[in-house]
Design a protein around this motif. Sequence first.
Motif, PDB file in Angstrom:
ATOM      1  N   GLN A  37       8.244   9.058  10.876  1.00 19.43           N
ATOM      2  CA  GLN A  37       8.650   9.774  11.934  1.00 19.43           C
ATOM      3  C   GLN A  37       8.758   9.012  13.175  1.00 19.43           C
ATOM      4  O   GLN A  37       7.921   8.077  13.475  1.00 19.43           O
ATOM      5  CB  GLN A  37       7.399  10.967  11.995  1.00 19.43           C
ATOM      6  CG  GLN A  37       8.045  11.923  13.108  1.00 19.43           C
ATOM      7  CD  GLN A  37       6.901  13.051  13.310  1.00 19.43           C
ATOM      8  OE1 GLN A  37       6.130  13.326  12.423  1.00 19.43           O
ATOM      9  NE2 GLN A  37       7.021  13.663  14.687  1.00 19.43           N
ATOM     10  N   VAL A  48       9.012   8.874  17.066  1.00 13.90           N
ATOM     11  CA  VAL A  48       8.658   9.628  18.163  1.00 13.90           C
ATOM     12  C   VAL A  48       8.931   8.929  19.453  1.00 13.90           C
ATOM     13  O   VAL A  48       8.759   7.506  19.593  1.00 13.90           O
ATOM     14  CB  VAL A  48       6.889   9.352  18.036  1.00 13.90           C
ATOM     15  CG1 VAL A  48       6.370  10.300  19.295  1.00 13.90           C
ATOM     16  CG2 VAL A  48       6.484   9.928  16.856  1.00 13.90           C
ATOM     17  N   LEU A  54       0.866  13.783  19.069  1.00 16.89           N
ATOM     18  CA  LEU A  54       2.447  13.963  18.952  1.00 16.89           C
ATOM     19  C   LEU A  54       2.930  13.758  17.605  1.00 16.89           C
ATOM     20  O   LEU A  54       4.110  14.336  17.385  1.00 16.89           O
ATOM     21  CB  LEU A  54       2.967  12.552  20.023  1.00 16.89           C
ATOM     22  CG  LEU A  54       2.381  12.767  21.230  1.00 16.89           C
ATOM     23  CD1 LEU A  54       3.020  11.321  21.819  1.00 16.89           C
ATOM     24  CD2 LEU A  54       2.826  14.024  22.283  1.00 16.89           C
ATOM     25  N   ALA A  55       2.129  13.298  16.741  1.00 21.39           N
ATOM     26  CA  ALA A  55       2.854  13.245  15.380  1.00 21.39           C
ATOM     27  C   ALA A  55       1.345  12.964  14.338  1.00 21.39           C
ATOM     28  O   ALA A  55       0.728  12.197  14.857  1.00 21.39           O
ATOM     29  CB  ALA A  55       3.784  12.159  15.016  1.00 21.39           C
ATOM     30  N   ASP A  56       1.606  13.497  13.378  1.00 24.27           N
ATOM     31  CA  ASP A  56       0.458  13.346  12.299  1.00 24.27           C
ATOM     32  C   ASP A  56       1.177  13.340  11.009  1.00 24.27           C
ATOM     33  O   ASP A  56       1.503  14.506  10.566  1.00 24.27           O
ATOM     34  CB  ASP A  56      -0.518  14.393  12.290  1.00 24.27           C
ATOM     35  CG  ASP A  56      -1.887  14.144  11.470  1.00 24.27           C
ATOM     36  OD1 ASP A  56      -1.785  13.476  10.411  1.00 24.27           O
ATOM     37  OD2 ASP A  56      -2.985  14.756  11.898  1.00 24.27           O
ATOM     38  N   LEU A  57       1.143  12.319  10.124  1.00 25.44           N
ATOM     39  CA  LEU A  57       1.741  12.196   8.775  1.00 25.44           C
ATOM     40  C   LEU A  57       0.906  12.661   7.679  1.00 25.44           C
ATOM     41  O   LEU A  57       1.338  12.671   6.488  1.00 25.44           O
ATOM     42  CB  LEU A  57       2.431  10.776   8.528  1.00 25.44           C
ATOM     43  CG  LEU A  57       3.189  10.204   9.741  1.00 25.44           C
ATOM     44  CD1 LEU A  57       3.938   8.957   9.116  1.00 25.44           C
ATOM     45  CD2 LEU A  57       4.450  11.279   9.849  1.00 25.44           C
ATOM     46  N   LEU A  88      -0.802   8.446  13.122  1.00 25.33           N
ATOM     47  CA  LEU A  88      -0.789   9.114  14.331  1.00 25.33           C
ATOM     48  C   LEU A  88      -0.295   8.573  15.346  1.00 25.33           C
ATOM     49  O   LEU A  88      -0.217   7.432  15.569  1.00 25.33           O
ATOM     50  CB  LEU A  88      -2.302   9.453  14.972  1.00 25.33           C
ATOM     51  CG  LEU A  88      -3.332  10.425  14.146  1.00 25.33           C
ATOM     52  CD1 LEU A  88      -4.362  10.684  15.075  1.00 25.33           C
ATOM     53  CD2 LEU A  88      -2.680  11.779  13.717  1.00 25.33           C
ATOM     54  N   HIS A 102      -3.014   9.987   7.509  1.00 29.65           N
ATOM     55  CA  HIS A 102      -3.026  10.704   8.813  1.00 29.65           C
ATOM     56  C   HIS A 102      -2.346   9.448   9.888  1.00 29.65           C
ATOM     57  O   HIS A 102      -3.067   9.514  11.120  1.00 29.65           O
ATOM     58  CB  HIS A 102      -4.273  11.344   9.417  1.00 29.65           C
ATOM     59  CG  HIS A 102      -4.592  12.449   8.573  1.00 29.65           C
ATOM     60  ND1 HIS A 102      -4.304  13.707   8.971  1.00 29.65           N
ATOM     61  CD2 HIS A 102      -5.357  12.822   7.267  1.00 29.65           C
ATOM     62  CE1 HIS A 102      -4.612  14.560   7.982  1.00 29.65           C
ATOM     63  NE2 HIS A 102      -5.191  13.963   7.111  1.00 29.65           N
TER      64      HIS A 102
END
Length: 296
Positions: free
Chosen positions: A250, A252, A239-242, A230, A228
Amino acid sequence: MTTASRSLKVGLTQWHATTDIDGNLEVALRLIERAAADGASVVVLPENGLMLGTGLQMREAALSIDAAPVVALCTLARRLGVVVVLGGMKNRVADQVFNSALVIDTSGEVVVRYDKLHLFDANIGGQSFEASSVERPGDRLVVVEIDGIKVGLTICYDVRFPEMFRALAGAGAEVLLVPAAFTQTTGEAHWHTLLRARAIENHAFVVAPATVHSPTPDHTDAFVTYGHALAVGPWGEVLADLEESAEAVQVVELDLGEVDRARAKLPVLAGRRDPRVYAAEPHIARISTEQKELAR
């Protein structure tokens, strides 16, 4: 007169790290390449991403800053023209070992090193973690300025010490990095809450790359990590959670104007009192709830 916009494109990474340094390095290089291709100017790698094992295994495999895996990261940073933050590795310095985050600039030079201040000594789910038996703690905060944007460096367990993050924000940090190898048990309970809290308290972006548990049930991981990775905005929004991806990146884009706007709405940093107020011994008032016998 309009103010020029400020932004930073950050590559958030996550992978399943093992005791295989060469294999882990291949993943790191691959994800840096992907992040750069997607426009990242900074790529942040997780704590223990190059080697995740028992405390003893990681100590025995500790690397120096001029070790081949670090040189490979420096070479790629120079070739791609990106800043790479190696979020934390067991770093051998003479006869001592630190958990160090390294910042590599676009010329491929290690420009600054942050040694983890708070060591993970805990007992989680019956498993003992005794980091202080493996490494030494650092003794200073570190802020690095990237394209005029101040970025505060922390590692994993540091996230539980809000005074550290407040000090970094007080020193001008608008982005706070928390590369981690967070345990599954504590991650499920606390990871999202802690990172969002650190962002909200300081109205800063928080970027937290992470290692993640094996994608197969027959894993041999020394300990299971949560994943996770973040990215959190200065108002606390994720804004982002892998999530649980075994290999992911990702990019951002961080709009630093959001930091300015959040701090203007709730100027908590400006509202801090003199540090001596917080350091002074508090007045303690004592009240008993024990029922007193009524006089007859």
